[in-house]
Design an enzyme around this catalytic site. Structure first.
Site, PDB file in Angstrom:
ATOM      1  N   ILE A 138       0.828  -1.209   0.000  1.00 11.67           N
ATOM      2  CA  ILE A 138       0.000   0.000   0.000  1.00 11.67           C
ATOM      3  C   ILE A 138       0.860   1.255   0.000  1.00 11.67           C
ATOM      4  CG2 ILE A 138      -1.361   1.387   1.635  1.00 11.67           C
ATOM      5  CD1 ILE A 138      -2.058  -2.275   0.675  1.00 11.67           C
ATOM      6  N   ASP A 139       1.896   1.286   0.818  1.00 13.17           N
ATOM      7  CA  ASP A 139       2.700   2.505   0.951  1.00 13.17           C
ATOM      8  C   ASP A 139       3.439   2.842  -0.330  1.00 13.17           C
ATOM      9  OD1 ASP A 139       3.108   4.579   2.643  1.00 13.17           O
ATOM     10  OD2 ASP A 139       4.616   3.611   3.882  1.00 13.17           O
ATOM     11  N   ASP A 140       4.066   1.845  -0.955  1.00 19.55           N
ATOM     12  CA  ASP A 140       4.769   2.105  -2.213  1.00 19.55           C
ATOM     13  C   ASP A 140       3.802   2.522  -3.306  1.00 19.55           C
ATOM     14  OD1 ASP A 140       7.803   1.477  -2.290  1.00 19.55           O
ATOM     15  OD2 ASP A 140       6.970  -0.029  -0.957  1.00 19.55           O
TER      16      ASP A 140
END
Length: 609
Positions: A354-356
């Site tokens: 999710i973060d990338d």
């Protein structure tokens, strides 16, 4: 020169410097310094499998020696008291394997004494004991482990292998293969560590070889196949060094030879993870090339760099190229969505997170309106990101709804962090901030309402939020505030005001902020005696998002970021990335470039007048 003029000058200088550091392929490649266990494990494995690379072993040995304290110990984070038992045991064993250091050296004697006085090898971490067991340094448990029996038990309690988090699966699969065989590699390089057991433990832990027929069953075949299907082109298992080490030993346990292509490729892949930090060579657990490039591009575009410039177009090409188009394990809990996320490393092709993804989409956004190919990729990315929201309203790291609460209570070390992939404040907040500021998806959306409610429910009594992937309450609170504001929650809302008051209350006299990795272990805010650049940037950025005019706290924080004398030593090198509590922390070399620049840009843009 007034503060605003200083900010503008500083932004221009930082932008120019970052552009100078871009690689020919459009990426940015900074060092990623993580726990020393990757260096220690590499030395031990190379010696055990008789892989001839004396240069590399000597280079990694130098790093271990550089990290040793005057007490003979090694630490998981700089301000850890005295030393870390597992880190000290791993580094101690690796130095003996290297052949360059004697057990009779003064600091090695101190290290051995520290290990014994703190409970011996039996008190080290689960990962340490597993790796040592594979190398014949620690006994496997006497209990027979049959993968088929284990899978039957899982079925009885209505548990599927994919209910474990992806991190757990990648690490447990090879360990289960090794445990079933009580497999140990014997080698003449192996040092004797009997002196690191207490007398009582020596009597209890005489290893017992598995005398029965090997437990290779259908479920062993499932585990083997699970591993092999997740080997990346560079030879690593899901692009992680730790899982790759375990994969090598797990496959050896079921009959693979050190000369087999899969083993040879894995070792070669691990060697490719070695990077020079500016001082020593270090084996990175997973090089953050995609993550760094996405964040740097986001920062440069925020600073005013032209999207049409050749350098930013090259950055876009790199980011776009690494959007994932293959189905990964995330599909098990989210089957009706096309792939479209991004991973952490350049070699990562099936393990998006999710973060990338939200970071990469920030770059893609600037080009999606005028380029139909980019627009299509961008929409797929946003669709994938939205689809990964957990049922509880928050966002996980890798896979949705792998957050069964009872699993977090199992008597396994770091069960909540290692076995499950729950919603976290940092990922939920940053996803909300992207969706609100870039996509305009705010509180009128049921999905956003659910996420906002999740953040409200998980706010600490003092107003902060715990951040899972960074240190720690400053990190989580930054994500929480910026996410809520971007979602359309008024800055005067009591939830945001309480968080602002907490951040302001912990500001240091020099204008900065600093939080210890100890917070990650104790699960409450633990201050550092000094400020750090990254945490100051996060705190200032959060306050800018919540305050209509620049407060005294914001001004002092900006001044801290402007003063070059603060950019040295522990203020920049303190590890502010988190992996596993008490064990695995990271110093991202890129962060000192990215987060201060973004905070300065947001200050300039919001307080233009």
């Amino acid at each position: 020169m007034n503060r605003r003029a200083q900010v503008i000058t500083e932004i221009d200088q930082r932008t120019d410097r970052l552009l100078e550091l871009q690689q020919a392929d459009g990426s940015w490649r900074f060092s990623f310094e993580n726990a020393l266990l990757t260096d220690a494990y590499m030395i031990i494995m190379l010696r055990t499998l008789e892989w001839d690379d004396e240069t590399l072993i000597r280079q990694l040995t130098r790093r271990l020696l550089a990290k040793q304290t005057k007490y003979g110990t090694w630490k998981a984070y700089p301000d850890e008291r005295m030393g870390n038992l597992s880190a000290t045991a791993e580094a101690y064993a690796a130095l003996l394997y290297s052949g360059f250091i004697s057990a009779e050296a003064i600091l090695m004697k101190k290290a051995a004494r520290f290990i014994k006085e703190n409970g011996g090898l039996k008190k080290t971490s689960l990962l340490t004991k597993v790796f040592f067991a594979f190398n014949g340094l620690y006994p496997w448990p006497h209990l027979e482990v049959d993968p088929s029996r284990l899978f039957r038990i899982m079925k009885k309690v209505n548990m599927n292998f994919y209910d474990l988090g992806s991190y757990a699966r990648a690490h447990f699969a090879p360990v289960l293969l090794g445990m079933a065989e009580k497999f140990q590699v014997q080698n003449s390089s192996k040092p004797c560590l009997n002196h690191l057991f207490t007398e009582e433990d020596r009597r209890k832990t005489k290893g017992k070889k598995n005398s029965k027929r090997p437990f290779y069953s259908l479920h062993s075949a499932f585990l083997e196949n699970y591993i092999l299907k997740r080997v990346e082109k560079d030879g690593t298992l899901l692009s992680y060094a730790t899982s790759t080490f375990l994969m090598i030993y797990g496959l050896l346990a079921i009959g693979y030879k050190p000369t087999d292509p899969i083993i040879h490729g894995a070792i070669t892949g691990l060697i490719c993870l070695v990077h020079h930090t500016g001082k020593t060579f270090h084996l990175q657990n997973s090089p953050p090339t995609v993550w760094d490039t996405s964040l740097v591009s986001y920062a440069l575009l925020s600073s005013g760099a032209s999207p049409s410039s050749s350098q930013m177009r090259k950055s876009l090409t790199f980011v776009q190229k690494h959007q994932q188009t293959r189905l990964g394990d995330w599909k098990f809990h989210n089957p009706d969505v096309l792939p479209g996320g991004w991973g952490f490393s350049k070699s990562n092709t099936i393990h998006p997170d999710i973060d990338d993804t939200q970071a990469a989409l920030r770059t893609m956004f600037h080009y999606a309106k005028t380029d139909k190919t980019i627009q299509h990729a961008y929409k797929r990315g946003v669709g994938w990101l939205l689809s990964m929201q957990n049922k509880d309203g928050g966002w996980p790291a890798f896979e949705k709804d792998t957050n069964k609460r009872w699993m977090a209570k199992l008597p396994i070390e770091n069960a909540e962090d290692a076995l499950t992939d729950p919603s976290t404040a940092d990922l939920t907040g940053r996803t909300l901030e992207f969706l609100g500021n870039y996509e305009g998806i705010r509180l009128s959306s049921p999905a956003i309402q659910s996420a906002v409610q999740w953040l409200k429910q998980h706010q600490e009594s003092n107003g902060s939020w715990y951040g899972r992937w960074g240190i720690c309450y400053i990190y989580g609170t930054w994500a929480g505030i910026t996410g809520l504001v971007a979602s359309g929650l008024p800055p005067k809302d009591p939830v945001i005001q309480k968080a602002v008051e907490w951040l302001t209350s912990i500001q240091k006299s020099d204008g900065g902020w600093g939080e210890s990795c100890k917070s990650d272990i104790d699960k409450y805010y633990c201050a550092l005696p000094y400020s750090t650049i990254n945490q100051t940037a996060w705190a200032v950025d959060a306050l800018i998002a919540a305050c209509p005019t620049p407060t005294d706290s914001i001004k002092r924080g900006i001044d801290y970021l402007l003063h070059r004398e603060n950019y040295h030593g522990i203020h920049v090198t303190y590890p502010t990335g988190a992996g596993l509590p008490g064990t695995f922390y990271m110093y991202y070399h890129s962060y000192n470039y990215i987060w201060p620049l973004l905070a300065l840009c947001h200050y300039r843009d919001k307080y233009e007048k």
